[in-house]
Design a protein around this motif. Structure first.
Motif, PDB file in Angstrom:
ATOM      1  N   CYS A 130      -0.565  -8.293  -4.222  1.00  0.00           N
ATOM      2  CA  CYS A 130      -0.999  -6.983  -3.713  1.00  0.00           C
ATOM      3  C   CYS A 130       0.128  -6.306  -2.925  1.00  0.00           C
ATOM      4  N   GLN A 131       0.802  -7.064  -2.098  1.00  0.00           N
ATOM      5  CA  GLN A 131       1.902  -6.509  -1.313  1.00  0.00           C
ATOM      6  C   GLN A 131       3.044  -6.046  -2.216  1.00  0.00           C
ATOM      7  N   GLU A 132       3.349  -6.823  -3.234  1.00  0.00           N
ATOM      8  CA  GLU A 132       4.404  -6.445  -4.181  1.00  0.00           C
ATOM      9  C   GLU A 132       4.008  -5.172  -4.929  1.00  0.00           C
ATOM     10  N   ARG A 133       2.754  -5.098  -5.360  1.00  0.00           N
ATOM     11  CA  ARG A 133       2.263  -3.902  -6.040  1.00  0.00           C
ATOM     12  C   ARG A 133       2.381  -2.676  -5.141  1.00  0.00           C
ATOM     13  N   ASP A 134       1.971  -2.819  -3.882  1.00  0.00           N
ATOM     14  CA  ASP A 134       2.011  -1.691  -2.954  1.00  0.00           C
ATOM     15  C   ASP A 134       3.439  -1.229  -2.692  1.00  0.00           C
ATOM     16  N   SER A 135       4.358  -2.172  -2.551  1.00  0.00           N
ATOM     17  CA  SER A 135       5.748  -1.775  -2.313  1.00  0.00           C
ATOM     18  C   SER A 135       6.344  -1.085  -3.540  1.00  0.00           C
ATOM     19  N   ARG A 136       5.983  -1.520  -4.733  1.00  0.00           N
ATOM     20  CA  ARG A 136       6.470  -0.854  -5.949  1.00  0.00           C
ATOM     21  C   ARG A 136       5.863   0.529  -6.106  1.00  0.00           C
ATOM     22  N   ARG A 137       4.606   0.669  -5.716  1.00  0.00           N
ATOM     23  CA  ARG A 137       3.980   2.001  -5.760  1.00  0.00           C
ATOM     24  C   ARG A 137       4.685   2.945  -4.799  1.00  0.00           C
ATOM     25  N   GLN A 138       5.072   2.440  -3.641  1.00  0.00           N
ATOM     26  CA  GLN A 138       5.799   3.257  -2.672  1.00  0.00           C
ATOM     27  C   GLN A 138       7.125   3.726  -3.257  1.00  0.00           C
ATOM     28  N   LEU A 139       7.813   2.849  -3.963  1.00  0.00           N
ATOM     29  CA  LEU A 139       9.080   3.229  -4.591  1.00  0.00           C
ATOM     30  C   LEU A 139       8.878   4.310  -5.637  1.00  0.00           C
TER      31      LEU A 139
END
Length: 145
Positions: A130-139
């Motif tokens: 979930c954290q990885e997904r959220d950081s990629r969405r931010q990018l």
């Protein structure tokens, strides 16, 4: 080795459930299926398997649905795949007397590869995904002028 469609759908569904974990509200199958583009009937079967494996729990009633059985940081990708695919982390029977030297060498390399793959899968939790997904969405949201 490839990730099966069954495992991929299950992980996507569990990611959706992990995203809503803090609310404590169960998610209905059609809600998860719509968010992750998973066929309803197939998702129903997957969630039943995950429930039997202790990864999710179900709640009956008009406000019922499915919830994670534990915190997302306590559920590893390995545990999910083990529940669905029957992964085996135990070394095979050591029957070196009946195996040829060549066969033993191949078996040892395969066992080493499985142990390495299992270690990686055990290291990653639903929370980490979930954290990885959220950081990629931010990018993806960021733009440059």
């Amino acid at each position: 080795m490839e990730l099966s469609c069954k495992s991929q759908y299950a992980i996507l569904a569990l990611l959706e459930m992990a995203t809503h974990y803090e609310s404590g509200e169960p998610m209905q199958i059609r809600q998860i299926a719509a968010q992750q583009d998973i066929p309803d009937r197939y998702l129903e079967q997957l969630l039943a398997t995950l429930r039997r494996g202790g990864i999710v729990k179900s709640q009956r009633g008009s406000k019922g649905g499915y919830l994670l059985a534990r915190e997302p940081w306590k559920i590893s990708v390995f545990e999910i795949l083990e529940c669905l695919e029957g992964l085996d982390i135990k070394p095979g029977e050591d029957d070196t007397n009946s195996k040829s030297v060549d066969s033993s060498i191949v078996d040892e390399i395969w066992q080493e590869a499985r142990q390495a793959a299992n270690a990686v899968l055990q290291k990653h939790s639903l929370q980490a995904l979930c954290q990885e997904r959220d950081s990629r969405r931010q990018l993806n949201i960021m733009y440059y002028i």
